[in-house]
Each structure stands twice: as structure tokens, then as C-alpha cells.
Design a protein around this motif. Structure first.
Motif, PDB file in Angstrom:
ATOM      1  N   ASP A 365      -4.875  10.437  20.239  1.00  9.80           N
ATOM      2  CA  ASP A 365      -3.474  10.351  20.669  1.00  9.80           C
ATOM      3  C   ASP A 365      -2.783   9.043  20.282  1.00  9.80           C
ATOM      4  OD1 ASP A 365      -3.720  12.858  21.629  1.00  9.80           O
ATOM      5  OD2 ASP A 365      -4.090  12.282  23.704  1.00  9.80           O
ATOM      6  N   PRO A 366      -3.422   7.874  20.558  1.00  6.26           N
ATOM      7  CA  PRO A 366      -2.741   6.634  20.150  1.00  6.26           C
ATOM      8  C   PRO A 366      -2.518   6.576  18.643  1.00  6.26           C
ATOM      9  CG  PRO A 366      -4.612   6.152  21.580  1.00  6.26           C
ATOM     10  CD  PRO A 366      -4.673   7.598  21.263  1.00  6.26           C
ATOM     11  N   ALA A 369       0.449   8.588  17.789  1.00  3.32           N
ATOM     12  CA  ALA A 369       1.656   7.882  18.224  1.00  3.32           C
ATOM     13  C   ALA A 369       2.038   6.804  17.215  1.00  3.32           C
ATOM     14  CB  ALA A 369       1.428   7.259  19.598  1.00  3.32           C
ATOM     15  N   LEU A 370       1.035   6.064  16.722  1.00  7.51           N
ATOM     16  CA  LEU A 370       1.329   5.017  15.745  1.00  7.51           C
ATOM     17  C   LEU A 370       1.845   5.624  14.446  1.00  7.51           C
ATOM     18  CD1 LEU A 370      -1.676   2.571  16.197  1.00  7.51           C
ATOM     19  CD2 LEU A 370       0.702   2.177  16.775  1.00  7.51           C
ATOM     20  N   ALA A 372       3.406   8.296  14.103  1.00  4.20           N
ATOM     21  CA  ALA A 372       4.750   8.843  14.294  1.00  4.20           C
ATOM     22  C   ALA A 372       5.831   7.774  14.174  1.00  4.20           C
ATOM     23  CB  ALA A 372       4.839   9.524  15.660  1.00  4.20           C
ATOM     24  N   THR A 373       5.458   6.486  14.277  1.00  4.03           N
ATOM     25  CA  THR A 373       6.469   5.438  14.106  1.00  4.03           C
ATOM     26  C   THR A 373       6.771   5.217  12.632  1.00  4.03           C
ATOM     27  OG1 THR A 373       4.915   3.603  13.882  1.00  4.03           O
ATOM     28  CG2 THR A 373       5.562   4.202  16.102  1.00  4.03           C
ATOM     29  N   GLY A 374       6.032   5.891  11.752  1.00  2.50           N
ATOM     30  CA  GLY A 374       6.243   5.723  10.320  1.00  2.50           C
ATOM     31  C   GLY A 374       5.407   4.600   9.742  1.00  2.50           C
ATOM     32  N   ALA A 375       4.402   4.132  10.486  1.00  5.45           N
ATOM     33  CA  ALA A 375       3.548   3.049   9.996  1.00  5.45           C
ATOM     34  C   ALA A 375       2.673   3.532   8.836  1.00  5.45           C
ATOM     35  CB  ALA A 375       2.666   2.529  11.126  1.00  5.45           C
ATOM     36  N   ALA A 379      -1.671  -0.065   8.322  1.00  4.15           N
ATOM     37  CA  ALA A 379      -1.113  -0.630   9.553  1.00  4.15           C
ATOM     38  C   ALA A 379      -1.608   0.160  10.757  1.00  4.15           C
ATOM     39  CB  ALA A 379       0.408  -0.622   9.498  1.00  4.15           C
ATOM     40  N   ALA A 382      -5.100  -0.953  11.412  1.00  5.42           N
ATOM     41  CA  ALA A 382      -5.195  -2.304  11.968  1.00  5.42           C
ATOM     42  C   ALA A 382      -4.763  -2.346  13.426  1.00  5.42           C
ATOM     43  CB  ALA A 382      -4.350  -3.270  11.146  1.00  5.42           C
ATOM     44  N   PHE A 383      -3.718  -1.571  13.781  1.00  4.64           N
ATOM     45  CA  PHE A 383      -3.218  -1.581  15.162  1.00  4.64           C
ATOM     46  C   PHE A 383      -3.905  -0.545  16.036  1.00  4.64           C
ATOM     47  CE2 PHE A 383       0.524  -4.287  15.891  1.00  4.64           C
ATOM     48  CZ  PHE A 383       0.628  -4.849  14.648  1.00  4.64           C
ATOM     49  N   GLY A 384      -4.546   0.443  15.420  1.00  4.76           N
ATOM     50  CA  GLY A 384      -5.118   1.531  16.205  1.00  4.76           C
ATOM     51  C   GLY A 384      -6.625   1.628  16.088  1.00  4.76           C
ATOM     52  N   PRO A 387      -8.914  -1.913  16.697  1.00  2.66           N
ATOM     53  CA  PRO A 387      -9.125  -2.350  18.078  1.00  2.66           C
ATOM     54  C   PRO A 387      -9.817  -1.305  18.933  1.00  2.66           C
ATOM     55  CG  PRO A 387      -6.770  -2.140  17.583  1.00  2.66           C
ATOM     56  CD  PRO A 387      -7.494  -2.005  16.307  1.00  2.66           C
ATOM     57  N   LEU A 388      -9.536  -0.017  18.709  1.00  2.00           N
ATOM     58  CA  LEU A 388     -10.148   1.011  19.541  1.00  2.00           C
ATOM     59  C   LEU A 388     -11.640   1.130  19.274  1.00  2.00           C
ATOM     60  CD1 LEU A 388      -7.390   3.751  19.404  1.00  2.00           C
ATOM     61  CD2 LEU A 388      -8.136   2.492  21.409  1.00  2.00           C
TER      62      LEU A 388
ATOM     63  N   ARG B  76       8.408   8.546   5.929  1.00  3.93           N
ATOM     64  CA  ARG B  76       8.033   7.423   6.784  1.00  3.93           C
ATOM     65  C   ARG B  76       9.278   6.697   7.274  1.00  3.93           C
ATOM     66  NH1 ARG B  76       4.074   3.418   4.076  1.00  3.93           N
ATOM     67  NH2 ARG B  76       5.030   2.155   5.682  1.00  3.93           N
ATOM     68  N   ARG B  79      10.825   8.792   9.980  1.00  9.05           N
ATOM     69  CA  ARG B  79      10.005   8.724  11.193  1.00  9.05           C
ATOM     70  C   ARG B  79      10.174   7.402  11.918  1.00  9.05           C
ATOM     71  NH1 ARG B  79       4.091  11.079   9.574  1.00  9.05           N
ATOM     72  NH2 ARG B  79       4.667  13.271   9.486  1.00  9.05           N
ATOM     73  N   HIS B  89      -1.884   8.391  27.272  1.00  8.50           N
ATOM     74  CA  HIS B  89      -2.940   8.041  26.326  1.00  8.50           C
ATOM     75  C   HIS B  89      -2.431   7.719  24.937  1.00  8.50           C
ATOM     76  CE1 HIS B  89      -5.831   9.035  29.225  1.00  8.50           C
ATOM     77  NE2 HIS B  89      -5.697  10.333  29.151  1.00  8.50           N
ATOM     78  N   ASP B  90      -1.187   7.436  24.756  1.00  9.03           N
ATOM     79  CA  ASP B  90      -0.816   7.167  23.375  1.00  9.03           C
ATOM     80  C   ASP B  90      -0.621   5.676  23.109  1.00  9.03           C
ATOM     81  OD1 ASP B  90       1.561   6.865  24.618  1.00  9.03           O
ATOM     82  OD2 ASP B  90       2.734   7.827  23.052  1.00  9.03           O
ATOM     83  N   VAL B  92      -2.629   2.005  22.508  1.00 10.37           N
ATOM     84  CA  VAL B  92      -3.948   1.532  22.109  1.00 10.37           C
ATOM     85  C   VAL B  92      -4.422   0.591  23.202  1.00 10.37           C
ATOM     86  CG1 VAL B  92      -5.253   0.316  20.341  1.00 10.37           C
ATOM     87  CG2 VAL B  92      -3.341   1.771  19.695  1.00 10.37           C
ATOM     88  N   LEU B 106       6.234  -1.077  13.147  1.00 14.44           N
ATOM     89  CA  LEU B 106       5.349  -0.911  11.984  1.00 14.44           C
ATOM     90  C   LEU B 106       5.997  -0.088  10.877  1.00 14.44           C
ATOM     91  CD1 LEU B 106       1.874  -0.366  13.682  1.00 14.44           C
ATOM     92  CD2 LEU B 106       2.762  -2.400  12.564  1.00 14.44           C
ATOM     93  N   GLN B 165      11.674   0.540  17.858  1.00 13.01           N
ATOM     94  CA  GLN B 165      11.899   1.318  16.640  1.00 13.01           C
ATOM     95  C   GLN B 165      13.384   1.380  16.260  1.00 13.01           C
ATOM     96  OE1 GLN B 165       8.723   4.656  17.614  1.00 13.01           O
ATOM     97  NE2 GLN B 165       9.661   5.083  15.639  1.00 13.01           N
TER      98      GLN B 165
END
Lengths: 468, 248
Positions: A365-366, A369-370, A372-375, A379, A382-384, A387-388, B76, B79, B89-90, B92, B106, B165
Motif C-alpha cells: 500500500d505505501p 501511494a508513493l 501515485a504521486t508520480g514519483a 525515488a 528510496a522513500f518506500g 526504509p520498509l 507521471r 499523477r 497503511h499508505d 511508509v 517526489l 503535491q
């Protein structure tokens, strides 16, 4: 200038391996060693499983005496496998029989210990319910423990098949025949082209074994190929000799363990050298694996890069530490440096795969979500993913350190220094009390980290299967 | 600001249409609640807007960008202007709160920029995260570990990430389903107010019609793959009658 000189030397050293000797006259000679290695592994793992299963149930069901039994198993498992092979040679003479005995004892103990731990970790509630019906310990095991944990036990057992093949190569280096003996022989004869051939053979063998294990995981029925292979091999490689009196005499001469003042004085530095070798190799592997693992993780790197990186890890993993060690001792000379590189390369293969898998297995899920931000993919990683996956990866690294300590003592035997080398030298010169003393120190070291590792495993609930 | 025209989605080629020639328009700053039973296609509708679900036919326009046509970099880019808030849960959970918030940037940052931020965040970037957190009243939790936050706080962090965003559209998929009623009300109130004050189109799926009635401009019911507008007045008139039918 110095570095250039080194570079040319390294290049010349590498050039000696090419082209590998694929002449029919040599390749046709390899059939027997290959069969020996596979046979020792098949018979060894088959017997070890037969031995381990009942013992592990005794431990898992916490029957009387299980604590003592567990301690004995842990002690056997902490003996470096090559030292165990030397003991077996003392008892049953040189040859494949000694190799078979080594695998049975070492893997029997290792699997019994781990199976026992798996059984002990079983969910207590269904077991309580069974106990409430007044079931005996045996039926408790049959109706509770085994069905609850069979999948885990099976999964670890399959994993051990791979390890056993690698180990049957390793023990060959001491005594027992197979590809290991062949490899040491060619190295001593400075015939590097044939060494290259053997490394290629080893790679192919390990890849095939890996595929077989994958097949067994997918279709457990395929495991039925193992018992017939094991039984047939047993007839061929059963020890021809049992030198009971000789063995008792030899072992008696080891008692009591003893180190003189000079040796005692050197002991801390030997221990530090082994620890340093293990730490250096693990560190090196962690760095390599951390950098390379995103390239082996699906969803982060493009498919063909994942494919290439995975094959690279497979190659690094397929060649045992000791073979890497033999190669680098030949080139870099005797010393811990060769050991660090050897441990580093093999562990990179292991950790790279584990790191990549834990990058893939993060909660989705995370990551969605990342994304979906267009990363970008990197990236997001590195952000997901990174660390997880940090927690499991840290634990994997620590466990690898524990494993590498055992491996570092084995590498001492081929001249990489540390307590392993002292152990091997003492054995070569028949200084048996010293040998036993070094062995006990080694077992103590491995034992301490084994206990630490077990505690960590419990805390982080990392399964055994993933670690070894 | 957001326009869906005859959007059809099937999960298997021969399977039933989850969305069947569905059309929907929403203005900037408008808050639209999606209601309907589970499995009616609310999530699919939201995901077809940011193209995480492939649509079979139809068009999706976000602002003046043709979202359903975009691929690769263009996708992208689109988005990066559509924020998505999920049930839970979304985030990190191993990252610090401000790192999770800045993850909203990002989409417009280069990969190198993103990697540099993890190692060496600049004050201006942290300030941007603080500002976003301030608008959800969580600025004091800037450097906390995300796991230390309660469920409602985590959902507000997700909203802060959405704000970073600079979105044209916020899609929220049952954002309050795992929260207690009081916290849920606070989160929805906050979300709708932020959307109105910043002229962001909010499309939010909900289970509770009373929340939809209280905070949103209008309701759309997803039924058999179509969007059926529900006039608030009908809904309001309907519900007391329905409760009355339940024998006490």
C-alpha cells in the motif's frame, strides 16, 4: 606504479584460467567426482533427515532430556565442518565415506536443532486444546506439532539440500573425494585452466540443484526422488573401514586441551583476526548487496537487469567461501585479506538475493501511494522499499555475520589466518591438545553468536529458512 | 476541473463492466462524495482517474490534460497533480513524519533531488513539509516517527502529503473507514475545508451517507457501473423514513 603492477599481476593471474580445459580427455574424467559429490550429498541429507526428524520432535515437544540434547546439537553444529571432516577421516579413513559421515553428523545436528526450534515456535493454543483432551506427548506431536509446522520444516529441509551439495564439495577439499578433492589437486598442481573447468562444473551443478529445490518447493512430490538416490549412494559410499581403536587413541591424546604460554598470548589476536575477517567480509557483502539489490528487485529495476543481477548473485552464491578462498589465497597470498574477499563475495550472493526479496516483499500500500504521486521508480524505492526493508535487512546482515564467523574458521584452514589456521596447523603437526583447545575456543565463539542470533531471530520473528 | 466521459472499465476482457460508460464532472473546489455498496466500483472509479486502473474506453480529463491518453513522463506529470488518500497503511512507517509528507513532492522532483533529500534535507524543503503539517494541525509532530502517531494523525499526515503535491484533484478512498466516528468527522471536515479554500476538486468514497450529507457539496451513487446523482434533499428526506420503517 604499484597499483598498475598489481593490476597487471591480477590480469595475468586471471588470464591463467582461460580458456577452461574442456578437452574430452579431461571432462570425461569428471564424471566420477561429480557423481561422488552428488551421491555424498544425497545419501548424507537423506540419512540426516531420518536422524533429525525424531530428535527434533523430542526437542519440539520438550520431552525430558531435550535441553541437554539441544545443547549437544548446538555444540556439534558449532564445530567447523572441515574440522568435523578431519575427525571423520580419523575414524573411518580417507575417502567418500568420511565425507558421508561428516554430512550426516553436521546436517543431522543442524537440521535437528532448527527443526526443533521451528516446532518449539508452534502456536501454543491448538496444542493446549489437544493437551486438554489428555493426549500423550507422542500423539500431541503427531496431531499438533507436525501438522502445524510441517510446511516450515519442509521448506527448511529443502533449503538444506542445497547447502548439503555445497558442503559435500567443501568436505572433499579435506579428504573425502568428489569435486572438492579434484579442485584442491588442480590448485596444488597450478593447473588453473582445469580449476576454471571445475568452477564451471560447480556452477552448473549448483544451478541444477537450485532448480531441483525450486521444483520441490512447487511440487513437493518431487522430493520422492531423494530417498532412492540416497539409498543407492549409501551402498557406494558407506565407510569401508571403522578404525575404532585408532580413533579412541587419537581422541584420547587430545585430552586434556592445553595451550602453552606463547600460544595463550597469541590467542586473543587470533580470535580478533577471525572476528575481523567475519566482520570485514560481512561488511563488504552488505555494502555490495545494498548497492546491487535494487537492481535485482522486481518492480524497481527493469526485467532484464533483474535477470542479469540475479544470475550474478547466483554465481557468487554457487561458489562456496572456501573455493573463493582457495582462489584468492593463490593470488593474494596467505592472510586474512583473502579471507575477507572470499567471505565478501559469497555473502554478497546470499545477501543480495535476500535483500532483493525483502525489497520486493514490503507492504504494497505505501508503495502504491508513493507511485501515485508520480514519483520515479528510484525515488519510490528510496522513500518506500528501502526504509520498509531496513529492519529485515539489518537482521539478515547480523545473521550473516554469525554464519561468516563459522566460515572464517574454515577459511583459516586454507591459510587465511585466524583461529582456524592455528587449529589446522596444530592438527597438521599432531599437536592434539592444542588442537582441542583451539577447537573449544572456536565452538565457544560460534556458540555465543549462535545464542545472540537465536535471540534476535525470536525478537524479529525472522524465519530460519530465509537466513542460513 | 475533472471530467469523466463514458468511462468503461473491465478487469477481464470478457468480464462484466465494472464501470459502464460512466460520466462525471466536478468543478474546482467542489467536494463530491461517492456512495454505494461495497463492490459497486467506487475504488475502481477513483483509480481510473489517476490511471492506476486501465480504462477500456472513454476519456478522463484532469484540468486541461487528457489523463487517459498520457503515458510515461506525461502520465507521471499528471499523477503528480492528483493526490490519492487511501483507507490506511499508505504511509511508509519507518520514515519520519516530514519525510512522509515531502514524498508528495517526489512527482515534481528529479530522482537525484529525491535521493539528496534523504541524505541532506534543506531547510526550505523541511519548511514546506512543516507548512503542510501546520494546515492539518500537526506541525509539532514534524520529526516524530510515523509509527508513533495515532490512526487519525496518520490520516492527517496523508492529507498533508497530498497538499504538498499542490494537487488539482484529491481522490480519497474511504479515508475514514478505520477511524472512530469523532475522529472521522474531524478528518472529513478538515479535508473538505482544505479542498474548498484551495480550489481543489475532492472526490471521496464513503460508507456513511450522514457524513456525505454533512460535509460534501453533492453525492453521487455508483450503481451498476453508472454514476447516479443523488440530490441532497432527497437523501435527507429519504433517510428518516427508512429509519422509521425499522420496527423498534
Amino acid at each position: 606504479m604499484l597499483s598498475l603492477d598489481r593490476f597487471t599481476r591480477f590480469f595475468h593471474f586471471l588470464a591463467q584460467f582461460f580458456p577452461p580445459d574442456f578437452s574430452w580427455s579431461y571432462v570425461s574424467l569428471l564424471g566420477q567426482p561429480i557423481l561422488e559429490t552428488l551421491g555424498i550429498a544425497a545419501a548424507g541429507i537423506f540419512l540426516a533427515m531420518l536422524l533429525a526428524f525424531p530428535i527434533s520432535i523430542v526437542i519440539g515437544a520438550r520431552m525430558p532430556g531435550s535441553q541437554a540434547l539441544y545443547a549437544v546439537l548446538a555444540a556439534i553444529r558449532s564445530i567447523p565442518d572441515l574440522t568435523l571432516a578431519i575427525f571423520c577421516v580419523i575414524i573411518v579413513g580417507i575417502g567418500p565415506g568420511a565425507g558421508l559421515a561428516t554430512i550426516v553428523i553436521y546436517y543431522g545436528a543442524a537440521m535437528a536443532k532448527v527443526f526443533g526450534e521451528i516446532f518449539r515456535a508452534a502456536d501454543p493454543r491448538p496444542l493446549e486444546a489437544l493437551r486438554a483432551t489428555g493426549a500423550s506427548r507422542i500423539s500431541l506431536a503427531a496431531f499438533g506439532l507436525v501438522p502445524l509446522k510441517l510446511a516450515d520444516v519442509f521448506s527448511f529441509g529443502v533449503y538444506e539440500i542445497e547447502c548439503a551439495v555445497r558442503a559435500s564439495v567443501i568436505v572433499g577439499a579435506v579428504a573425502a573425494g568428489g569435486i572438492g578433492t579434484e579442485l584442491v589437486g588442480e590448485l596444488n598442481a597450478f593447473d588453473y585452466r582445469r580449476v576454471a573447468t571445475l568452477v564451471v562444473v560447480l556452477l552448473i551443478l549448483m544451478v541444477l540443484v537450485d532448480r531441483y529445490c525450486r521444483l520441490v518447493r512447487r511440487h513437493p512430490i518431487a522430493v520422492l526422488a531423494l530417498p532412492p538416490a540416497g539409498i543407492v549412494s549409501m551402498f557406494f559410499f558407506w565407510p569401508k573401514l571403522f578404525a575404532g581403536r585408532h580413533a579412541v587413541e587419537t581422541f584420547a591424546r587430545m585430552w586434556p586441551p592445553h595451550l602453552n604460554a606463547a600460544e595463550l598470548h597469541d590467542l586473543p589476536s587470533l580470535i580478533l583476526q577471525t572476528l575481523g575477517m567475519a566482520a570485514g567480509g560481512t561488511m563488504l557483502a552488505c555494502i555490495f548487496a545494498l548497492i546491487a539489490s535494487p537492481a535485482a528487485a522486481k518492480g524497481i529495476a527493469p526485467g532484464f537487469i533483474v535477470f542479469i543481477t540475479r544470475r550474478l548473485f547466483e554465481i557468487l552464491r554457487a561458489i562456496p567461501e572456501i573455493v573463493w578462498g582457495l582462489l584468492f589465497v593463490t593470488f593474494a597470498g596467505i592472510g586474512p585479506g583473502a579471507g575477507v574477499i572470499a567471505l565478501g563475495l559469497h555473502s554478497t550472493g546470499v545477501l543480495g538475493k535476500l535483500f532483493a526479496e525483502s525489497l520486493e516483499n514490503v507492504p504494497p500500500d505505501p508503495i502504491h501511494a508513493l507511485r501515485a504521486t508520480g514519483a520515479s521508480r528510484l525515488a519510490v524505492a528510496a522513500f518506500g522499499n528501502l526504509p520498509l526493508a531496513a529492519g529485515p535487512n539489518l537482521v539478515y546482515g547480523l545473521f550473516r555475520f554469525e554464519w561468516n564467523m563459522r566460515a572464517a574458521t574454515v577459511l583459516g584452514i586454507i591459510g587465511a589466518g585466524g583461529i582456524g589456521q592455528a587449529l589446522y596447523n596444530a592438527q597438521q603437526m599432531f599437536f592434539y591438545p592444542q588442537m582441542l583447545a583451539y577447537l573449544l575456543v572456536t565452538c565457544g565463539m560460534v556458540g555465543v553468536f549462535d545464542i545472540v542470533g537465536t535471540q534476535l531471530r525470536k525478537r524479529y520473528r525472522v524465519s530460519w529458512v530465509a537466513v542460513e | 476541473m475533472l471530467r469523466l466521459q463514458d468511462v468503461t472499465v473491465r478487469y477481464t476482457r470478457q468480464g462484466p463492466a465494472v464501470l459502464d460508460r460512466l460520466s462525471l464532472n466536478a468543478r474546482a473546489g467542489e467536494c463530491v462524495a461517492l456512495v454505494g455498496p461495497s463492490g459497486s466500483g467506487k475504488t475502481t472509479l477513483l483509480r481510473s482517474i489517476n490511471s492506476t486502473v486501465a480504462i477500456e474506453s472513454g476519456e478522463v480529463w484532469v484540468g486541461d490534460a487528457h489523463a487517459s491518453r498520457a503515458r510515461g513522463r506525461a502520465l507521471r506529470e499528471i499523477r503528480s497533480r492528483i493526490a490519492f488518500i487511501a483507507q490506511k497503511h499508505d504511509l511508509v512507517d519507518r520514515l519520519k513524519v516530514y519525510q512522509n509528507v515531502i514524498a508528495g513532492a517526489l512527482g515534481r522532483w528529479s530522482t537525484a533531488h529525491a535521493l539528496r533529500f534523504l541524505a541532506w534535507p534543506k531547510a526550505a524543503e523541511v519548511d514546506e513539509a512543516r507548512e503542510a503539517l501546520d494546515s492539518v494541525s500537526l506541525a509539532h509532530k514534524l520529526r516524530n516517527r510515523t509509527t508513533e502517531l495515532s490512526g487519525g494523525e496518520q490520516q492527517r499526515v496523508a492529507i498533508a502529503r497530498a497538499l504538498v503535491q499542490h494537487p488539482l484533484v484529491i481522490l480519497a478512498d474511504e479515508p475514514v473507514a478505520s477511524l472512530d466516528p469523532e475522529t472521522a468527522a474531524q478528518v472529513l471536515d478538515l479535508l473538505c475545508n482544505l479542498a474548498r479554500s484551495r480550489s481543489i476538486t475532492l472526490v471521496c468514497s464513503l460508507h456513511q451517507p450522514e457524513f456525505a450529507r454533512r460535509y460534501f457539496d453533492r453525492m453521487v451513487k455508483i450503481e451498476k457501473g453508472h454514476a447516479v446523482p443523488v440530490a441532497a434533499i432527497f437523501w435527507a428526506a429519504e433517510s428518516p423514513r427508512r429509519t422509521a420503517q425499522v420496527p423498534c
